[in-house]
Design a protein around this motif. Sequence first.
Motif, PDB file in Angstrom:
ATOM      1  N   GLU A 156      -0.395  -3.037   0.168  1.00  0.00           N
ATOM      2  CA  GLU A 156      -0.072  -1.611   0.283  1.00  0.00           C
ATOM      3  C   GLU A 156       0.163  -1.282   1.742  1.00  0.00           C
ATOM      4  O   GLU A 156      -0.679  -1.583   2.583  1.00  0.00           O
ATOM      5  N   ILE A 157       1.295  -0.680   2.022  1.00  0.00           N
ATOM      6  CA  ILE A 157       1.613  -0.303   3.409  1.00  0.00           C
ATOM      7  C   ILE A 157       1.744   1.215   3.445  1.00  0.00           C
ATOM      8  O   ILE A 157       2.415   1.799   2.577  1.00  0.00           O
ATOM      9  N   VAL A 158       1.114   1.828   4.415  1.00  0.00           N
ATOM     10  CA  VAL A 158       1.255   3.279   4.566  1.00  0.00           C
ATOM     11  C   VAL A 158       1.958   3.532   5.901  1.00  0.00           C
ATOM     12  O   VAL A 158       1.436   3.157   6.956  1.00  0.00           O
ATOM     13  N   LEU A 159       3.117   4.121   5.851  1.00  0.00           N
ATOM     14  CA  LEU A 159       3.842   4.425   7.104  1.00  0.00           C
ATOM     15  C   LEU A 159       3.296   5.735   7.671  1.00  0.00           C
ATOM     16  O   LEU A 159       3.096   6.691   6.922  1.00  0.00           O
ATOM     17  N   SER A 160       3.079   5.789   8.974  1.00  0.00           N
ATOM     18  CA  SER A 160       2.548   7.033   9.545  1.00  0.00           C
ATOM     19  C   SER A 160       3.647   8.096   9.641  1.00  0.00           C
ATOM     20  O   SER A 160       3.359   9.278   9.728  1.00  0.00           O
ATOM     21  N   LEU A 161       4.907   7.689   9.633  1.00  0.00           N
ATOM     22  CA  LEU A 161       6.007   8.648   9.469  1.00  0.00           C
ATOM     23  C   LEU A 161       7.117   7.956   8.685  1.00  0.00           C
ATOM     24  O   LEU A 161       7.215   6.720   8.694  1.00  0.00           O
ATOM     25  N   PRO A 162       7.922   8.752   7.967  1.00  0.00           N
ATOM     26  CA  PRO A 162       8.893   8.129   7.055  1.00  0.00           C
ATOM     27  C   PRO A 162      10.110   7.567   7.790  1.00  0.00           C
ATOM     28  O   PRO A 162      11.188   8.148   7.755  1.00  0.00           O
ATOM     29  N   SER A 163       9.919   6.443   8.461  1.00  0.00           N
ATOM     30  CA  SER A 163      11.019   5.829   9.210  1.00  0.00           C
ATOM     31  C   SER A 163      11.991   5.136   8.241  1.00  0.00           C
ATOM     32  O   SER A 163      11.575   4.354   7.387  1.00  0.00           O
ATOM     33  N   VAL A 164      13.268   5.430   8.422  1.00  0.00           N
ATOM     34  CA  VAL A 164      14.311   4.827   7.580  1.00  0.00           C
ATOM     35  C   VAL A 164      14.340   3.314   7.801  1.00  0.00           C
ATOM     36  O   VAL A 164      14.251   2.512   6.867  1.00  0.00           O
ATOM     37  N   GLY A 165      14.434   2.920   9.073  1.00  0.00           N
ATOM     38  CA  GLY A 165      14.554   1.496   9.394  1.00  0.00           C
ATOM     39  C   GLY A 165      13.327   0.717   8.953  1.00  0.00           C
ATOM     40  O   GLY A 165      13.447  -0.394   8.412  1.00  0.00           O
ATOM     41  N   ALA A 166      12.129   1.278   9.175  1.00  0.00           N
ATOM     42  CA  ALA A 166      10.915   0.551   8.797  1.00  0.00           C
ATOM     43  C   ALA A 166      10.855   0.401   7.278  1.00  0.00           C
ATOM     44  O   ALA A 166      10.529  -0.681   6.763  1.00  0.00           O
ATOM     45  N   THR A 181       4.321  -5.128  -3.458  1.00  0.00           N
ATOM     46  CA  THR A 181       4.131  -4.349  -2.224  1.00  0.00           C
ATOM     47  C   THR A 181       4.445  -2.904  -2.539  1.00  0.00           C
ATOM     48  O   THR A 181       5.444  -2.621  -3.215  1.00  0.00           O
ATOM     49  N   SER A 182       3.582  -2.001  -2.064  1.00  0.00           N
ATOM     50  CA  SER A 182       3.991  -0.599  -2.190  1.00  0.00           C
ATOM     51  C   SER A 182       4.035   0.005  -0.791  1.00  0.00           C
ATOM     52  O   SER A 182       3.151  -0.233   0.035  1.00  0.00           O
ATOM     53  N   ILE A 183       5.109   0.717  -0.540  1.00  0.00           N
ATOM     54  CA  ILE A 183       5.317   1.352   0.774  1.00  0.00           C
ATOM     55  C   ILE A 183       5.143   2.849   0.577  1.00  0.00           C
ATOM     56  O   ILE A 183       5.954   3.493  -0.107  1.00  0.00           O
ATOM     57  N   ALA A 184       4.044   3.388   1.126  1.00  0.00           N
ATOM     58  CA  ALA A 184       3.763   4.821   0.971  1.00  0.00           C
ATOM     59  C   ALA A 184       4.292   5.582   2.183  1.00  0.00           C
ATOM     60  O   ALA A 184       4.386   5.028   3.272  1.00  0.00           O
ATOM     61  N   ASN A 185       4.609   6.856   1.958  1.00  0.00           N
ATOM     62  CA  ASN A 185       5.260   7.698   2.970  1.00  0.00           C
ATOM     63  C   ASN A 185       6.589   7.063   3.413  1.00  0.00           C
ATOM     64  O   ASN A 185       6.955   7.094   4.588  1.00  0.00           O
ATOM     65  N   THR A 213       7.235   6.741  -2.433  1.00  0.00           N
ATOM     66  CA  THR A 213       6.604   5.430  -2.610  1.00  0.00           C
ATOM     67  C   THR A 213       7.606   4.440  -3.185  1.00  0.00           C
ATOM     68  O   THR A 213       8.142   4.648  -4.277  1.00  0.00           O
ATOM     69  N   VAL A 214       7.847   3.391  -2.426  1.00  0.00           N
ATOM     70  CA  VAL A 214       8.765   2.344  -2.886  1.00  0.00           C
ATOM     71  C   VAL A 214       7.930   1.126  -3.256  1.00  0.00           C
ATOM     72  O   VAL A 214       7.041   0.719  -2.501  1.00  0.00           O
ATOM     73  N   SER A 215       8.178   0.565  -4.450  1.00  0.00           N
ATOM     74  CA  SER A 215       7.439  -0.625  -4.881  1.00  0.00           C
ATOM     75  C   SER A 215       8.385  -1.799  -4.992  1.00  0.00           C
ATOM     76  O   SER A 215       9.521  -1.657  -5.474  1.00  0.00           O
ATOM     77  N   VAL A 216       7.897  -2.944  -4.558  1.00  0.00           N
ATOM     78  CA  VAL A 216       8.712  -4.161  -4.615  1.00  0.00           C
ATOM     79  C   VAL A 216       7.875  -5.255  -5.276  1.00  0.00           C
ATOM     80  O   VAL A 216       6.767  -5.538  -4.819  1.00  0.00           O
ATOM     81  N   GLU A 217       8.429  -5.810  -6.352  1.00  0.00           N
ATOM     82  CA  GLU A 217       7.766  -6.958  -6.967  1.00  0.00           C
ATOM     83  C   GLU A 217       8.415  -8.177  -6.338  1.00  0.00           C
ATOM     84  O   GLU A 217       9.563  -8.500  -6.643  1.00  0.00           O
TER      85      GLU A 217
END
Length: 419
Positions: A156-166, A181-185, A213-217
């Motif tokens: 689980e990854i939490v971005l501190s700001l919603p960066s497009v590139g990250a 993997t789940s990418i929050a924010n 939230t984007v999830s990737v299997e």
Amino acid sequence: MSQLIVKGGSRLRGEASIQGAKNSILPILAAALLTGDQVELRGCPRLRDVDASIHILRDLGCGTRWEGENTLLVDARSLDGCAVSDTLMREMRSSAMFLGAILARCGRAELSYPGGCELGPRPIDLHLSGLRDLGAEIDDAGGVLHCRARRLQGCEIVLSLPSVGATENLMLAACGARGVTSIANAAREPEIVDLQNFLNACGARVSGAGTSTVSVEGGRPLHGCTYTVMPDRIVAATYLCAAASAGGGIYLRGAKEEHLSTVTAVLREAGCSILSDRGGIACTRERGLSAVRPVRTAPYPGFPTDAQAILMAALLKSRGATVFEENMFASRYRHVDELTRMGADIRVSGRAAVVSGVKSLRGAPVRCTDLRGGAALCVAALAAEGETRISEIGHIDRGYEDIARDLRALGAEIGRNPE
Ligand code: UD1
């Protein structure tokens, strides 16, 4: 160096097709590496930044070939490198995007640090901390990033700001990680949905793009595909603003209002009439424009920072004053001095800029300071009396296939002078 020469004063009338999106094709070109196969990308815009990505792909051992005007074939079977040279990294700041893809495919990657750009500092700390969460070891000493990951592990990854590139970089790395993997924010830009659609067309399992939230299997073998890139919403915004600036009526084939609703809302408020159908967007401006409520740039679905300069240019002759607030990048008012040379009345204070409408603008020699700032000069020049000569147009070529061709199709008097 070439220049654009604009004769202002004529109303626009005509139709143009919107090119494929720069901000979609760049991550998709990096994503092609993950397939270890051949991909056919349709609607691929011919841009300097695309050329820079092609150089990187070739340097890594991939084959690339244009077929016809806008189809690009990428063959990632022959990838044999995992390092991108400093020279190639400097050609395009968003080349950091290759980090996640190379790491996922090769287990290691070596890239020079992208550094700042004309918009101010361009940190990639969120990219790096997310990759570390996935299990990468990254040593960023001496301006070169040495990354290693024998095995990436979903997390689980939490971005501190919603960066497009990250968000995009981590989606690519997560495709090569074991587990979910789940990418929050996460950033919610339409280009992220486009990247998800491309990855899924290659056999990936990515969901949630367009939400926070984007999830990737991860860990699925990816294969090649044929994919058509979405239309460029910022190019569409530029030509809508061109019509708002010059007046008249235009139709943009392929433009999608659902990607542009904050921009079209402001243009309607200013006095434009905008109608969309399945094929594109029509914009008409008969009378003078009015100032609008404050325009604050924000991550999608907020007002795009990439359209700030362009809208500002369209409002230079509006009745009243409009406040702009730039919240995404530190140095994104560099076009203001150039617009002032044309007679604009703009006061900048920190993040804010106040545009007070003037009766007339006059053509002047001006210089592009950055990609969208350069496009803004074209938009302003259409409403100026006399001739505007715009130099350093290499910035514009990074993101527009041929802005003079498109604006001529829309009825503008604009040409490119090789000297
Ligand atoms: C992308 C777009 C660019 C657009 C921008 C914001 C591409 C190729 N470019 O750039 O046209 O202007 O989104 O919509 O798609 N930040 C950090 N740390 C990081 C990453 C970002 O602090 O690790 C900050 C940046 O300095 C900036 C903000 O986050 O202030 C947004 O940046 P980001 O969304 O990452 O923009 P890019 O992906 O670089």
